[in-house]
Structure formats: structure tokens, C-alpha cells
Design an enzyme around this catalytic site. Structure first.
Site, PDB file in Angstrom:
ATOM      1  N   TYR A  71      40.366  41.777  52.620  1.00  0.00           N
ATOM      2  CA  TYR A  71      41.348  41.210  50.921  1.00  0.00           C
ATOM      3  C   TYR A  71      42.053  41.057  51.202  1.00  0.00           C
ATOM      4  O   TYR A  71      43.070  40.207  50.567  1.00  0.00           O
ATOM      5  CB  TYR A  71      40.736  42.596  50.647  1.00  0.00           C
ATOM      6  CG  TYR A  71      38.813  42.579  50.282  1.00  0.00           C
ATOM      7  CD1 TYR A  71      38.111  43.127  51.555  1.00  0.00           C
ATOM      8  CD2 TYR A  71      38.741  42.340  48.755  1.00  0.00           C
ATOM      9  CE1 TYR A  71      36.725  43.086  50.438  1.00  0.00           C
ATOM     10  CE2 TYR A  71      37.506  41.540  48.906  1.00  0.00           C
ATOM     11  CZ  TYR A  71      36.102  42.705  49.253  1.00  0.00           C
ATOM     12  OH  TYR A  71      34.647  42.153  49.340  1.00  0.00           O
ATOM     13  N   ASN A 107      33.605  34.449  40.860  1.00  0.00           N
ATOM     14  CA  ASN A 107      34.084  34.679  41.849  1.00  0.00           C
ATOM     15  C   ASN A 107      35.802  35.362  41.386  1.00  0.00           C
ATOM     16  O   ASN A 107      35.521  36.063  39.750  1.00  0.00           O
ATOM     17  CB  ASN A 107      35.587  32.998  41.379  1.00  0.00           C
ATOM     18  CG  ASN A 107      34.450  31.820  41.706  1.00  0.00           C
ATOM     19  OD1 ASN A 107      33.124  32.050  42.357  1.00  0.00           O
ATOM     20  ND2 ASN A 107      34.906  30.692  41.233  1.00  0.00           N
ATOM     21  N   VAL A 108      36.214  35.806  42.317  1.00  0.00           N
ATOM     22  CA  VAL A 108      36.929  37.271  41.685  1.00  0.00           C
ATOM     23  C   VAL A 108      38.509  36.682  41.894  1.00  0.00           C
ATOM     24  O   VAL A 108      38.910  37.385  41.670  1.00  0.00           O
ATOM     25  CB  VAL A 108      37.008  38.405  42.928  1.00  0.00           C
ATOM     26  CG1 VAL A 108      35.527  39.120  42.767  1.00  0.00           C
ATOM     27  CG2 VAL A 108      36.816  37.574  44.864  1.00  0.00           C
ATOM     28  N   HIS A 124      31.047  39.276  38.768  1.00  0.00           N
ATOM     29  CA  HIS A 124      32.559  40.139  40.400  1.00  0.00           C
ATOM     30  C   HIS A 124      32.836  40.505  40.525  1.00  0.00           C
ATOM     31  O   HIS A 124      33.795  41.042  41.303  1.00  0.00           O
ATOM     32  CB  HIS A 124      31.646  39.285  41.465  1.00  0.00           C
ATOM     33  CG  HIS A 124      30.018  38.394  41.870  1.00  0.00           C
ATOM     34  ND1 HIS A 124      29.899  37.560  41.873  1.00  0.00           N
ATOM     35  CD2 HIS A 124      28.920  39.323  41.463  1.00  0.00           C
ATOM     36  CE1 HIS A 124      28.258  37.807  42.230  1.00  0.00           C
ATOM     37  NE2 HIS A 124      27.719  38.887  41.677  1.00  0.00           N
ATOM     38  N   CYS A 138      42.670  65.212  42.459  1.00  0.00           N
ATOM     39  CA  CYS A 138      43.658  65.475  42.127  1.00  0.00           C
ATOM     40  C   CYS A 138      43.949  66.429  41.120  1.00  0.00           C
ATOM     41  O   CYS A 138      45.219  67.161  40.343  1.00  0.00           O
ATOM     42  CB  CYS A 138      44.428  65.045  42.896  1.00  0.00           C
ATOM     43  SG  CYS A 138      45.115  63.303  42.637  1.00  0.00           S
ATOM     44  N   CYS A 155      45.935  58.202  47.815  1.00  0.00           N
ATOM     45  CA  CYS A 155      46.804  59.104  46.878  1.00  0.00           C
ATOM     46  C   CYS A 155      47.321  60.173  47.080  1.00  0.00           C
ATOM     47  O   CYS A 155      46.754  60.629  48.365  1.00  0.00           O
ATOM     48  CB  CYS A 155      45.754  59.632  45.301  1.00  0.00           C
ATOM     49  SG  CYS A 155      45.790  61.071  44.663  1.00  0.00           S
ATOM     50  N   THR A 196      28.101  26.806  42.532  1.00  0.00           N
ATOM     51  CA  THR A 196      27.326  28.520  43.411  1.00  0.00           C
ATOM     52  C   THR A 196      25.838  27.893  44.035  1.00  0.00           C
ATOM     53  O   THR A 196      25.036  27.123  43.871  1.00  0.00           O
ATOM     54  CB  THR A 196      26.491  29.263  42.442  1.00  0.00           C
ATOM     55  OG1 THR A 196      26.038  30.354  42.519  1.00  0.00           O
ATOM     56  CG2 THR A 196      25.698  28.665  40.921  1.00  0.00           C
ATOM     57  N   ALA A 239      33.624  20.169  41.241  1.00  0.00           N
ATOM     58  CA  ALA A 239      33.558  20.377  40.121  1.00  0.00           C
ATOM     59  C   ALA A 239      34.934  20.107  40.115  1.00  0.00           C
ATOM     60  O   ALA A 239      35.030  19.379  38.773  1.00  0.00           O
ATOM     61  CB  ALA A 239      34.224  22.212  40.869  1.00  0.00           C
TER      62      ALA A 239
END
Ligand code: APR
Length: 252
Positions: A71, A107-108, A124, A138, A155, A196, A239
């Protein structure tokens, strides 16, 4: 045999006359911005992995650093990318005709938002956002951005992991996103599906939902998709080639 341009001209006229338009985009929308589509073969370091394996909670728990690094590379690609002519055409249209267009994206990346469609419905999630893998128990209810840097960050009090703010395979869509997208598809006079494969549900069902509700449905894609049967017209193209023809300002 229809003139190839006739479909685009007819679709352009429908768009010009519509009071409500819904556009659903997929990874092909960002391909001309240099962001690989999901079903393109993964390249380089990742070519030996299956996105389905990486884009899942199971995959993340199995190897948090591997998934986090994947990522991180995709985030860097998104940050380096620029909205293409297709994104810009949709952003200009939203400014020119406020309230007409509802943009729904699988799309992210943030290219629609950077092009001016700030209210894009994200089905998404957002690759640039972080969230806790599990509730941070915590008691500090820390923001993930306060996590101790790492691959992935944790954390500082309870060690819980940070994960990307995207929807992984098998996970629920963001609260209300699908409902908002379905409302827009049902209200649309024109439903345009761009870039898509139609392989992933429930997003893939929006075209048929719009058609059943009476929308004119068009699909823009250089290749056939799994939802072509829902379309009144298939526009073979990309596109960045097609959207400026459909959404540019007639008087410009
Ligand atoms: N312009 C328009 N369409 C394009 C372009 C382009 N320049 N380049 C490729 N395409 C089309 C391909 O023909 C293909 O149909 O974009 C589509 C990309 O398909 P996928 O890679 O399957 O991406 P998408 O349909 O968005 O995947 C849906 O699956 O993996 C999950 O969460 C992930 O949001 C993703 C979802």
C-alpha cells in the site's frame, strides 16, 4: 451500421439535457494517470502476489509488513499521479452544472477529488487514509495518525496495528455509501459507467439498477465488461479520450 461518432453525439445530447446524471468509475478511470488497474497483472516486486491475497484482512494479518509496503508503494503512485483529461472533464462539469452529477467511484485514489469532484461517493474507501485494524482498546481512542511510525504503524499504548482505510475483499462498504449510490442510480436520467470490469459486486449492480429505474445507461471502456448487458450503448474508448467529448463545455 451506425456511425461510430453517432453514439457519442447522442450520449452528449442526453447529458446536456439531463437534470440528474450518475457516473460510476472504476480503475480504468485512473489508468491514463499512470495508476495500474486492479486486474492488470501486478508488476515488479508484486508480480508474484495476487491482489486478492494482499487486499484482504487475512493477507494483512498474515504478513502486515508485506501488505503495508504494497500500500505504501501504491500511495506513493497516487500522490505522484495527476488527474487526467477524464477526471478534469467531470470536475469542470460539476462546477458548470452544480447538483446535476453524482459521481460514484470504486477507486481509492483521490484523483476525482483533486479534479474538483469533492463529494465523490467512495464505495471502496480511501488509500490515503489510515484506520485501526481493531478498535484501539487502550481507552485513549487515539487517532491512527498518532501511531508510532512503522511498517505498519502501531498504537504506542496497546500495540494495535494501523491499516489502510480501504475496503478489503469480504468487508462491508462504508456506512451509507452503497445506499447513496443506489439512490443516485435510481434517480438518474443518464447512468454512465467508466473504466470498470464489472467484476466486483455490489458496485457492479448499479448499472442494472439504473436501467431498471429508467435511466439511459452507457458504458465507456476500451474492452468488453461483465456488465455490458445492462447498457443501452457501449462506447469503445478510454476515459481520457471519451469523457472530454461528453462533458466539455459546448460554448467553450
Ligand atoms: N479508460 C477506460 N477504461 C479502461 C482504461 C482506460 N484508459 N484502461 C483500462 N480500462 C478498463 C479495463 O478494460 C477494465 O474493464 O478498466 C477496467 C478495469 O477493471 P479492473 O482492473 O477490474 O478494475 P475495477 O473494475 O475498478 O475493479 C473493481 O475490484 O479489486 C477490486 O476494489 C477493487 O475497486 C476495485 C474493484
Amino acid at each position: 451500421m451506425r456511425e461510430p461518432g453517432a453514439d457519442v453525439h447522442n450520449l452528449r445530447e442526453r447529458i446536456d439535457g439531463a437534470a440528474r446524471i450518475c457516473v460510476l468509475t472504476g480503475a480504468g478511470m485512473s489508468a491514463e494517470s499512470g495508476i495500474a488497474t486492479f486486474r492488470d497483472a501486478l508488476t515488479g516486486l508484486w508480480s508474484r502476489f495476487d491482489p486478492g491475497q494482499l487486499a484482504s484482512e487475512e493477507g494483512f494479518r498474515a504478513d502486515p509488513q508485506l501488505v503495508w509496503d504494497w500500500y505504501a508503494e501504491r500511495r506513493a503512485n497516487v500522490r505522484a499521479a495527476q488527474p487526467n483529461a477524464g477526471h478534469l472533464a467531470l470536475g469542470a462539469f460539476a462546477r458548470r452544472r452544480p447538483g446535476v452529477l453524482t459521481l460514484v467511484s470504486q477507486n481509492v485514489d483521490d484523483l476525482h477529488q483533486r479534479a474538483g469532484n469533492a463529494d465523490t461517493i467512495r464505495l471502496h474507501g480511501d488509500i490515503l487514509a489510515d484506520r485501526w485494524l481493531e478498535p484501539c482498546r487502550c481507552g485513549r481512542q487515539r487517532d491512527p495518525r498518532e501511531a508510532t511510525p512503522g511498517r505498519p504503524p502501531r498504537c504506542p499504548d496497546c500495540g494495535k496495528l494501523v491499516r489502510p482505510g480501504v475496503v478489503w475483499f469480504g468487508e462491508a462498504l462504508p456506512e451509507g455509501a452503497l445506499e447513496a449510490a443506489e439512490r443516485a442510480a435510481c434517480a438518474a436520467e443518464v447512468m454512465l459507467v467508466v473504466g470498470t470490469s464489472g467484476a466486483v459486486w455490489p458496485a457492479a449492480g448499479l448499472a442494472a439498477t439504473a436501467r431498471r429505474a429508467g435511466a439511459f445507461v452507457a458504458i465507456v471502456n476500451p474492452q468488453p465488461s461483465e456488465i455490458d448487458a445492462a447498457a443501452h450503448v457501449l462506447v469503445p474508448g478510454t476515459a481520457a479520450q471519451v469523457l472530454p467529448q461528453l462533458f466539455h463545455d459546448a460554448v467553450a
